[in-house]
Motif scaffolding. Structure first.
Motif, PDB file in Angstrom:
ATOM      1  N   ALA A   1       0.836  -1.209   0.000  1.00 53.93           N
ATOM      2  CA  ALA A   1       0.000   0.000   0.000  1.00 53.93           C
ATOM      3  C   ALA A   1       0.869   1.257   0.000  1.00 53.93           C
ATOM      4  O   ALA A   1       0.568   2.236  -0.697  1.00 53.93           O
ATOM      5  CB  ALA A   1      -0.930  -0.009   1.211  1.00 53.93           C
ATOM      6  N   GLN A   2       1.957   1.237   0.769  1.00 51.87           N
ATOM      7  CA  GLN A   2       2.869   2.393   0.779  1.00 51.87           C
ATOM      8  C   GLN A   2       3.487   2.618  -0.598  1.00 51.87           C
ATOM      9  O   GLN A   2       3.580   3.750  -1.062  1.00 51.87           O
ATOM     10  CB  GLN A   2       3.967   2.181   1.833  1.00 51.87           C
ATOM     11  N   LEU A   3       3.895   1.528  -1.256  1.00 47.58           N
ATOM     12  CA  LEU A   3       4.462   1.653  -2.595  1.00 47.58           C
ATOM     13  C   LEU A   3       3.465   2.234  -3.579  1.00 47.58           C
ATOM     14  O   LEU A   3       3.835   2.901  -4.534  1.00 47.58           O
ATOM     15  CB  LEU A   3       4.932   0.284  -3.112  1.00 47.58           C
ATOM     16  N   THR A   4       2.170   1.956  -3.369  1.00 48.90           N
ATOM     17  CA  THR A   4       1.155   2.504  -4.271  1.00 48.90           C
ATOM     18  C   THR A   4       0.713   3.907  -3.850  1.00 48.90           C
ATOM     19  O   THR A   4      -0.248   4.442  -4.409  1.00 48.90           O
ATOM     20  CB  THR A   4      -0.089   1.587  -4.342  1.00 48.90           C
ATOM     21  N   GLY A   5       1.394   4.494  -2.874  1.00 51.10           N
ATOM     22  CA  GLY A   5       1.155   5.894  -2.539  1.00 51.10           C
ATOM     23  C   GLY A   5       0.182   6.153  -1.404  1.00 51.10           C
ATOM     24  O   GLY A   5      -0.176   7.299  -1.148  1.00 51.10           O
ATOM     25  N   CYS A   6      -0.259   5.103  -0.707  1.00 53.07           N
ATOM     26  CA  CYS A   6      -1.186   5.310   0.417  1.00 53.07           C
ATOM     27  C   CYS A   6      -0.440   5.959   1.584  1.00 53.07           C
ATOM     28  O   CYS A   6       0.667   5.551   1.919  1.00 53.07           O
ATOM     29  CB  CYS A   6      -1.807   3.991   0.840  1.00 53.07           C
ATOM     30  N   LYS A   7      -1.064   6.973   2.207  1.00 53.29           N
ATOM     31  CA  LYS A   7      -0.391   7.741   3.271  1.00 53.29           C
ATOM     32  C   LYS A   7      -0.933   7.435   4.670  1.00 53.29           C
ATOM     33  O   LYS A   7      -0.316   7.788   5.663  1.00 53.29           O
ATOM     34  CB  LYS A   7      -0.582   9.247   3.024  1.00 53.29           C
ATOM     35  N   ASN A   8      -2.119   6.846   4.768  1.00 57.00           N
ATOM     36  CA  ASN A   8      -2.784   6.722   6.067  1.00 57.00           C
ATOM     37  C   ASN A   8      -2.982   5.274   6.470  1.00 57.00           C
ATOM     38  O   ASN A   8      -3.629   4.499   5.754  1.00 57.00           O
ATOM     39  CB  ASN A   8      -4.162   7.407   6.003  1.00 57.00           C
ATOM     40  N   PHE A   9      -2.426   4.915   7.618  1.00 61.24           N
ATOM     41  CA  PHE A   9      -2.523   3.548   8.126  1.00 61.24           C
ATOM     42  C   PHE A   9      -2.811   3.577   9.619  1.00 61.24           C
ATOM     43  O   PHE A   9      -2.316   4.448  10.327  1.00 61.24           O
ATOM     44  CB  PHE A   9      -1.199   2.787   7.933  1.00 61.24           C
ATOM     45  N   SER A  10      -3.578   2.606  10.057  1.00 64.16           N
ATOM     46  CA  SER A  10      -3.749   2.398  11.494  1.00 64.16           C
ATOM     47  C   SER A  10      -3.749   0.906  11.777  1.00 64.16           C
ATOM     48  O   SER A  10      -4.260   0.123  10.973  1.00 64.16           O
ATOM     49  CB  SER A  10      -5.077   3.000  11.964  1.00 64.16           C
ATOM     50  N   ARG A  11      -3.167   0.526  12.905  1.00 63.36           N
ATOM     51  CA  ARG A  11      -3.325  -0.854  13.346  1.00 63.36           C
ATOM     52  C   ARG A  11      -4.824  -1.098  13.564  1.00 63.36           C
ATOM     53  O   ARG A  11      -5.534  -0.176  13.985  1.00 63.36           O
ATOM     54  CB  ARG A  11      -2.564  -1.079  14.649  1.00 63.36           C
ATOM     55  N   ALA A  12      -5.260  -2.293  13.244  1.00 61.08           N
ATOM     56  CA  ALA A  12      -6.699  -2.557  13.294  1.00 61.08           C
ATOM     57  C   ALA A  12      -6.989  -3.840  14.062  1.00 61.08           C
ATOM     58  O   ALA A  12      -6.232  -4.799  13.992  1.00 61.08           O
ATOM     59  CB  ALA A  12      -7.261  -2.658  11.884  1.00 61.08           C
ATOM     60  N   VAL A  13      -8.093  -3.814  14.784  1.00 60.54           N
ATOM     61  CA  VAL A  13      -8.545  -4.996  15.533  1.00 60.54           C
ATOM     62  C   VAL A  13      -9.970  -5.313  15.091  1.00 60.54           C
ATOM     63  O   VAL A  13     -10.832  -4.432  15.032  1.00 60.54           O
ATOM     64  CB  VAL A  13      -8.511  -4.736  17.061  1.00 60.54           C
ATOM     65  N   LEU A  14     -10.204  -6.575  14.798  1.00 60.97           N
ATOM     66  CA  LEU A  14     -11.516  -7.040  14.355  1.00 60.97           C
ATOM     67  C   LEU A  14     -12.510  -6.986  15.510  1.00 60.97           C
ATOM     68  O   LEU A  14     -12.263  -7.520  16.579  1.00 60.97           O
ATOM     69  CB  LEU A  14     -11.325  -8.482  13.867  1.00 60.97           C
ATOM     70  N   GLN A  15     -13.649  -6.307  15.295  1.00 60.81           N
ATOM     71  CA  GLN A  15     -14.702  -6.308  16.319  1.00 60.81           C
ATOM     72  C   GLN A  15     -15.861  -7.195  15.912  1.00 60.81           C
ATOM     73  O   GLN A  15     -16.450  -7.869  16.739  1.00 60.81           O
ATOM     74  CB  GLN A  15     -15.179  -4.876  16.577  1.00 60.81           C
ATOM     75  N   SER A  16     -16.203  -7.160  14.626  1.00 60.98           N
ATOM     76  CA  SER A  16     -17.194  -8.092  14.059  1.00 60.98           C
ATOM     77  C   SER A  16     -16.880  -8.184  12.574  1.00 60.98           C
ATOM     78  O   SER A  16     -15.948  -7.537  12.099  1.00 60.98           O
ATOM     79  CB  SER A  16     -18.622  -7.572  14.285  1.00 60.98           C
ATOM     80  N   SER A  17     -17.670  -8.980  11.838  1.00 67.10           N
ATOM     81  CA  SER A  17     -17.325  -9.186  10.427  1.00 67.10           C
ATOM     82  C   SER A  17     -17.398  -7.883   9.624  1.00 67.10           C
ATOM     83  O   SER A  17     -16.805  -7.775   8.560  1.00 67.10           O
ATOM     84  CB  SER A  17     -18.251 -10.229   9.808  1.00 67.10           C
ATOM     85  N   GLN A  18     -18.122  -6.901  10.112  1.00 67.13           N
ATOM     86  CA  GLN A  18     -18.262  -5.637   9.364  1.00 67.13           C
ATOM     87  C   GLN A  18     -17.790  -4.420  10.174  1.00 67.13           C
ATOM     88  O   GLN A  18     -18.122  -3.292   9.839  1.00 67.13           O
ATOM     89  CB  GLN A  18     -19.726  -5.409   8.974  1.00 67.13           C
ATOM     90  N   LYS A  19     -17.024  -4.671  11.239  1.00 67.99           N
ATOM     91  CA  LYS A  19     -16.619  -3.547  12.093  1.00 67.99           C
ATOM     92  C   LYS A  19     -15.198  -3.762  12.594  1.00 67.99           C
ATOM     93  O   LYS A  19     -14.857  -4.853  13.051  1.00 67.99           O
ATOM     94  CB  LYS A  19     -17.587  -3.445  13.287  1.00 67.99           C
ATOM     95  N   VAL A  20     -14.357  -2.715  12.460  1.00 69.25           N
ATOM     96  CA  VAL A  20     -12.979  -2.815  12.961  1.00 69.25           C
ATOM     97  C   VAL A  20     -12.657  -1.601  13.824  1.00 69.25           C
ATOM     98  O   VAL A  20     -13.186  -0.509  13.609  1.00 69.25           O
ATOM     99  CB  VAL A  20     -11.940  -2.912  11.808  1.00 69.25           C
ATOM    100  N   GLU A  21     -11.802  -1.826  14.786  1.00 74.23           N
ATOM    101  CA  GLU A  21     -11.306  -0.713  15.606  1.00 74.23           C
ATOM    102  C   GLU A  21      -9.981  -0.244  15.019  1.00 74.23           C
ATOM    103  O   GLU A  21      -9.042  -1.034  14.865  1.00 74.23           O
ATOM    104  CB  GLU A  21     -11.097  -1.163  17.046  1.00 74.23           C
ATOM    105  N   ALA A  22      -9.905   1.051  14.645  1.00 74.38           N
ATOM    106  CA  ALA A  22      -8.660   1.644  14.138  1.00 74.38           C
ATOM    107  C   ALA A  22      -7.921   2.227  15.346  1.00 74.38           C
ATOM    108  O   ALA A  22      -8.224   3.328  15.807  1.00 74.38           O
ATOM    109  CB  ALA A  22      -8.960   2.714  13.098  1.00 74.38           C
ATOM    110  N   ILE A  23      -6.970   1.468  15.873  1.00 73.62           N
ATOM    111  CA  ILE A  23      -6.328   1.806  17.147  1.00 73.62           C
ATOM    112  C   ILE A  23      -5.642   3.171  17.088  1.00 73.62           C
ATOM    113  O   ILE A  23      -5.792   4.006  17.982  1.00 73.62           O
ATOM    114  CB  ILE A  23      -5.304   0.717  17.528  1.00 73.62           C
ATOM    115  N   ASP A  24      -4.890   3.408  16.015  1.00 73.98           N
ATOM    116  CA  ASP A  24      -4.083   4.643  15.951  1.00 73.98           C
ATOM    117  C   ASP A  24      -4.925   5.879  15.646  1.00 73.98           C
ATOM    118  O   ASP A  24      -4.462   6.998  15.825  1.00 73.98           O
ATOM    119  CB  ASP A  24      -2.976   4.487  14.906  1.00 73.98           C
ATOM    120  N   TRP A  25      -6.146   5.675  15.160  1.00 75.88           N
ATOM    121  CA  TRP A  25      -7.021   6.815  14.879  1.00 75.88           C
ATOM    122  C   TRP A  25      -8.071   7.010  15.971  1.00 75.88           C
ATOM    123  O   TRP A  25      -8.848   7.969  15.918  1.00 75.88           O
ATOM    124  CB  TRP A  25      -7.731   6.649  13.525  1.00 75.88           C
ATOM    125  N   GLY A  26      -8.116   6.077  16.934  1.00 74.19           N
ATOM    126  CA  GLY A  26      -9.048   6.201  18.058  1.00 74.19           C
ATOM    127  C   GLY A  26     -10.510   6.146  17.644  1.00 74.19           C
ATOM    128  O   GLY A  26     -11.332   6.902  18.161  1.00 74.19           O
TER     129      GLY A  26
END
Length: 376
Positions: free
Chosen positions: A252-277
């Motif tokens: 993703a970085q090589l393709t120019g993406c600038k924004n990343f957060s570690r993520a934790v699965l909460q349900s099949s359609q919901k994730v917690e973005a730890i670094d974005w709170g």
């Protein structure tokens, strides 16, 4: 391009025997002092871009294909001709591989004229008249007519590049290897020559491998990409697939993406973005291998409707300007304490910025579930 095995696997990829019918089949290992190059891939007549940072192994792959370097083990097959096979003891010399190679600094012979440089790539058994005709054809094709008697030092960088390409194509190779062909050129010239290169490759019937670390260049020239990292293929597929669904943070970085957060699965359609709170609704079903969520800087939606899903209050910490865009460094949920206290980078065109910049804070930003990139 054909597929590859599990990315980053420790064993040499096992490629189905049907892949051997591809125009080019590569399955090699080259043990080097700094890293171990171990890749397997196939390619057809559509240009394949080898994308990766410096030292990823891109140029070494080309050198092994051309016969300049010898792999430690493996097999290389081009149009059903075995160029290299460590088990069978086959290692064709460079001159018998029918491969054209354009290196970074063009490597033209300084003591030979343009015409002589191009003729160098032709089979030695041709008559003088036949050589002259083929050289003229190449000069015409590369828009170099009238320059045949000049010497490399009398040419511009762009002309030198076109002579080197003409020399590589003169022998009608079955494969063309291009190693960062635009790296020595200024921006304006790069654009012109890139368009010409695209036209040349459209007419060329053989296999093309194009090495670059410039992802936009790779995207414009190559329908298929092989992304390399530390001597391993980490993603192999169509350019659309790699840009829309990069497999890992590094891709993703090589393709120019600038924004990343570690993520934790909460349900099949919901994730917690730890670094974005924040907690995000996602559309793609999430697997347990999820490690990060990302979003591209130009894909944020600024809105007045704070009730929509994935919409959060934000404050600008600082901005950065280019001729056409503004980069906004955003802190979610509260105002930033200093210029480094931000969560996200958003990019907007200046026309949009002019309509936004005087609005009172907080602003509201939406992370569209369709735009979120989920990475393992």
């Amino acid at each position: 391009a054909g597929g590859a095995g599990e990315a980053g696997g420790e064993n040499l990829y096992t490629l189905d025997s049907s892949f051997e019918s591809a125009r080019l089949f590569v399955n090699i290992e080259k043990i080097l002092p700094s890293f171990d190059l171990k890749v397997a891939f196939t390619s057809d007549e559509q240009p394949l871009g080898l994308l990766g940072s410096s030292g990823a192994g891109k140029s070494m792959i080309l050198r092994c294909l051309a016969g300049i370097e010898t792999p430690s083990s493996g097999r290389i097959v081009l149009n059903d001709r075995v160029l290299f096979d460590s088990e069978q003891g086959i290692n064709l010399p460079s001159r018998d591989r029918r491969i054209g190679f354009l290196v970074q600094n063009y490597a033209l012979f300084p003591h030979l004229s343009v015409a002589q440089n191009i003729a160098f790539g032709l089979p030695k058994k041709l008559s003088a008249g036949s050589i002259r005709v083929q050289v003229e054809e190449q000069l015409l094709a590369m828009q170099l007519q009238g320059l045949g008697d000049r010497y490399p030092h009398q040419l511009s960088g762009g002309q030198q590049q076109r002579v080197a390409l003409a020399r590589a194509l003169a022998s009608q190779p079955e494969a063309l290897l291009l190693d960062e062909p635009f790296s020595a050129l200024d921006t304006h010239l790069r654009s012109q020559l890139e368009q010409q290169m695209t036209e040349t490759l459209a007419d060329y019937q053989g296999v093309t491998l194009f090495v670059t670390h410039n992802m936009e260049e790779a995207y414009r020239i190559c329908p298929n990409l092989l992304v390399l990292e530390h001597g391993r293929a980490v993603h192999h597929g169509s350019k659309y697939d790699i840009f829309q669904h990069p497999a890992t943070v590094s891709v993703a970085q090589l393709t120019g993406c600038k924004n990343f957060s570690r993520a934790v699965l909460q349900s099949s359609q919901k994730v917690e973005a730890i670094d974005w709170g924040c907690t995000l609704q996602v559309i793609e079903p999430v697997t347990s291998e999820l490690s990060h969520v990302g979003i591209r800087a130009h894909q944020f939606i600024f809105t007045n409707d704070s009730s929509q899903e994935n919409t959060f209050p934000c404050w600008i910490v600082r901005t950065s300007e280019t001729p056409h865009r503004m980069t906004l460094f955003l802190k979610l949920h509260s105002a930033g304490k200093n210029s480094q206290d931000y969560h996200l980078q958003a990019e907007v065109f200046k026309e949009k910025w002019a309509t936004m910049k005087d609005q009172p804070f907080p602003w509201y930003v939406r992370l569209d579930p369709l735009r979120l990139i989920l990475m393992e």
